[in-house]
Write a protein that holds these residues in place. Structure first.
Motif, short mmCIF file in Angstrom:
data_model
loop_
_atom_site.label_atom_id
_atom_site.label_comp_id
_atom_site.label_asym_id
_atom_site.label_seq_id
_atom_site.Cartn_x
_atom_site.Cartn_y
_atom_site.Cartn_z
N LEU A 59 33.14 39.86 39.79
CA LEU A 59 33.98 39.11 40.72
C LEU A 59 35.43 39.14 40.26
O LEU A 59 36.24 39.84 40.83
CB LEU A 59 33.46 37.68 40.92
CG LEU A 59 34.16 36.86 42.00
CD1 LEU A 59 34.03 37.52 43.36
CD2 LEU A 59 33.58 35.45 42.04
N ARG A 60 35.77 38.34 39.26
CA ARG A 60 37.06 38.42 38.56
C ARG A 60 36.77 37.98 37.13
O ARG A 60 35.86 37.20 36.90
CB ARG A 60 38.10 37.44 39.16
CG ARG A 60 38.59 37.74 40.54
CD ARG A 60 39.59 36.66 41.00
NE ARG A 60 39.07 35.32 40.81
CZ ARG A 60 38.22 34.72 41.63
NH1 ARG A 60 37.78 35.32 42.70
NH2 ARG A 60 37.78 33.49 41.35
N LEU A 107 46.76 50.57 34.69
CA LEU A 107 45.32 50.72 35.00
C LEU A 107 44.45 51.13 33.82
O LEU A 107 43.24 51.21 33.95
CB LEU A 107 45.11 51.73 36.14
CG LEU A 107 45.49 51.24 37.53
CD1 LEU A 107 45.44 52.39 38.53
CD2 LEU A 107 44.55 50.12 37.98
N ILE A 152 51.97 40.02 44.54
CA ILE A 152 51.27 40.43 43.32
C ILE A 152 51.10 41.94 43.32
O ILE A 152 50.59 42.53 44.28
CB ILE A 152 49.87 39.76 43.22
CG1 ILE A 152 49.99 38.23 43.25
CG2 ILE A 152 49.14 40.22 41.96
CD1 ILE A 152 50.64 37.61 42.05
N LEU A 153 51.53 42.57 42.22
CA LEU A 153 51.41 44.01 42.08
C LEU A 153 49.94 44.43 42.18
O LEU A 153 49.07 43.80 41.59
CB LEU A 153 51.97 44.42 40.71
CG LEU A 153 51.90 45.91 40.36
CD1 LEU A 153 52.92 46.69 41.18
CD2 LEU A 153 52.15 46.11 38.86
N PRO A 181 48.02 47.56 41.20
CA PRO A 181 48.03 48.90 40.61
C PRO A 181 46.91 49.79 41.14
O PRO A 181 47.06 51.00 41.21
CB PRO A 181 47.89 48.65 39.11
CG PRO A 181 47.48 47.24 38.95
CD PRO A 181 47.86 46.51 40.19
N GLN A 182 45.77 49.18 41.52
CA GLN A 182 44.68 50.00 42.08
C GLN A 182 45.08 50.59 43.43
O GLN A 182 44.85 51.77 43.70
CB GLN A 182 43.41 49.15 42.24
CG GLN A 182 42.83 48.69 40.91
CD GLN A 182 41.54 47.91 41.11
OE1 GLN A 182 40.46 48.43 40.93
NE2 GLN A 182 41.67 46.66 41.49
N LYS A 215 38.80 42.84 48.48
CA LYS A 215 37.34 42.70 48.40
C LYS A 215 36.84 42.10 49.70
O LYS A 215 37.50 41.26 50.32
CB LYS A 215 36.96 41.71 47.28
CG LYS A 215 37.31 42.13 45.88
CD LYS A 215 36.62 41.17 44.90
CE LYS A 215 37.13 41.36 43.48
NZ LYS A 215 38.23 40.47 43.15
N GLU A 247 37.02 28.46 45.88
CA GLU A 247 36.73 28.12 44.49
C GLU A 247 36.07 29.24 43.71
O GLU A 247 36.15 29.28 42.49
CB GLU A 247 35.85 26.86 44.44
CG GLU A 247 36.63 25.62 44.84
CD GLU A 247 35.71 24.45 45.19
OE1 GLU A 247 34.59 24.40 44.67
OE2 GLU A 247 36.12 23.61 46.01
N LEU A 248 35.37 30.14 44.41
CA LEU A 248 34.67 31.21 43.69
C LEU A 248 35.14 32.60 44.12
O LEU A 248 35.54 33.41 43.28
CB LEU A 248 33.16 31.08 43.91
CG LEU A 248 32.31 32.20 43.24
CD1 LEU A 248 32.47 32.16 41.73
CD2 LEU A 248 30.84 32.07 43.61
N LEU A 249 35.11 32.86 45.42
CA LEU A 249 35.34 34.25 45.87
C LEU A 249 36.78 34.68 45.69
O LEU A 249 37.05 35.87 45.50
CB LEU A 249 34.92 34.40 47.34
CG LEU A 249 33.46 34.03 47.66
CD1 LEU A 249 33.15 34.29 49.12
CD2 LEU A 249 32.49 34.79 46.77
N SER A 250 37.72 33.74 45.76
CA SER A 250 39.12 34.11 45.56
C SER A 250 39.74 33.21 44.50
O SER A 250 39.22 32.13 44.21
CB SER A 250 39.91 33.96 46.87
OG SER A 250 40.10 32.59 47.17
N ASN A 251 40.81 33.69 43.92
CA ASN A 251 41.62 32.86 43.02
C ASN A 251 42.93 32.58 43.75
O ASN A 251 43.76 33.48 43.89
CB ASN A 251 41.87 33.60 41.71
CG ASN A 251 42.78 32.80 40.78
OD1 ASN A 251 43.35 31.79 41.17
ND2 ASN A 251 42.90 33.26 39.55
N PRO A 252 43.11 31.34 44.22
CA PRO A 252 44.29 31.05 45.04
C PRO A 252 45.63 31.27 44.35
O PRO A 252 46.67 31.32 45.00
CB PRO A 252 44.10 29.57 45.43
CG PRO A 252 43.05 29.04 44.53
CD PRO A 252 42.22 30.19 44.05
N VAL A 253 45.60 31.44 43.03
CA VAL A 253 46.86 31.72 42.31
C VAL A 253 47.39 33.10 42.67
O VAL A 253 48.59 33.32 42.75
CB VAL A 253 46.63 31.60 40.79
CG1 VAL A 253 47.89 31.97 40.02
CG2 VAL A 253 46.20 30.19 40.42
N ILE A 254 46.47 34.04 42.88
CA ILE A 254 46.90 35.42 43.09
C ILE A 254 46.38 36.03 44.39
O ILE A 254 46.80 37.13 44.76
CB ILE A 254 46.47 36.34 41.92
CG1 ILE A 254 44.97 36.16 41.61
CG2 ILE A 254 47.31 36.09 40.69
CD1 ILE A 254 44.41 37.19 40.64
#
Lengths: 227, 81
Positions: free
Chosen positions: A58-59, A109, B14-15, B17-18, B41, B65-72
């Motif tokens: 996930l992260r 990367l 947010i950069l 790179p992928q 995703k 709370e799980l699937l995303s991180n609201p910071v980024i």
């Protein structure tokens, strides 16, 4: 008085043994903590070690923050339990919102593994008091997702409040904003660091013994604050 | 059965790179006219019941709370039959 410092092992942790050894060399008593056990055994402080908790799925750190042990660590950290998060531990602290910002994929990367020069910018945290302000140290750095990011106002606040604990020198190895290698919470009790001080505590196995100061700072703090 | 689709993308500032690497690969393939690539995703959550039965606020909590991180990251959520 013994300084009992817990080290959490998650599925996928790599550096829990080295962290425990660093604590022992610094004069503390390492206490094994298990991800699935909410009991933190009355420790005086906690180290969240490096590795790939839950496979980094996930992260990085996103699933670890919901581990039973983290429920207790987060709750107690909010009321003063000192916590040091190293690498994956730093990612877990950010995902848990105990520290601001996030760690993202290295800008180039590639996974990096090198001995990294750092400058300790904040020595008023319980994990860095053994250093002198501006002291330069060399400790290993190894990560794939170590790029520290936060919005500009958060970065400005971290710098204004002296909460940038360490910065990369000579080269920015992962695209971290403002060369930030580590940050602290407002109390200086919660610190996250991307490089690995626990791998630099003995001449035989590390590039230096410069990392010992993080653990020695904590042990000294606990002994001095003992009744 | 209903499906909850959650798309998670890095915030624009947010950069990525992928995404940049994919963009570079397209250039090497001789594809022209591609201005930018951003990689994200997608989650497909299958739930019991029909669309009306889906607890959307619970799903939003999961997304935040799980699937995303609201910071980024930002997310979008939609419910499909």
């Amino acid at each position: 008085m013994t300084a009992r410092i817990g080290v959490v092992t998650f599925p996928g942790s790599l550096d829990d043994r080295d962290a425990a050894r660093a604590i022992r060399i610094a004069g503390g008593e390492p206490v094994v903590l298990w991800h699935a056990d909410a009991d933190v055994r009355g420790v005086d402080a906690v180290v969240l070690p490096g590795g790939f908790s839950y496979g980094d799925y996930l992260r990085c750190g996103a699933i670890a923050k919901f581990a039973p042990v983290m429920g207790t660590v987060i709750e107690q950290a909010r009321t003063g339990l000192p916590v040091l998060g190293i690498c994956n531990g730093f990612q877990i602290l950010c995902e848990s919102h105990l520290l601001p910002g996030a760690l993202t994929r290295n800008d180039h990367l590639h996974f990096i593994c090198r001995d990294q020069r750092l400058r300790i910018d904040a020595t008023d945290t319980v994990w860095t008091a053994a250093y002198t302000p501006g002291e330069e140290i060399v400790i290993p750095l190894k990560n794939g997702e170590g790029g520290y990011v936060a919005d500009e106002s958060t970065l400005d606040a971290l710098e204004a409040e002296g909460r940038v604990v360490a910065r990369y020198l000579e080269v920015n190895p992962n695209g971290s904003r403002r060369d930030i290698a580590g940050v602290a919470d407002p109390t200086g009790r919660i610190v996250g660091l991307m490089p690995h001080p626990e791998h630099a505590v003995e001449a035989l196995t590390g590039p230096s013994t410069d990392g010992l100061g993080f653990f020695a700072s904590m042990v000294t703090s606990l002994i001095e604050s003992a009744p | 059965m209903a499906r909850v689709i959650v798309d998670v993308m890095l915030k624009p500032e947010i950069l990525d790179p992928q995404g940049r690497a994919v963009s570079g690969a397209l250039t090497r393939l001789g594809i022209t006219g591609v201005n930018d690539v951003r990689q994200g995703k997608r989650f497909e959550i299958t739930v019991d019941g029909n669309v009306a039965d889906v607890d959307e606020s619970a799903m939003r909590s999961i997304a935040e709370e799980l699937l995303s991180n609201p910071v980024i990251e930002d997310y979008t959520l939609r419910i499909e039959p």
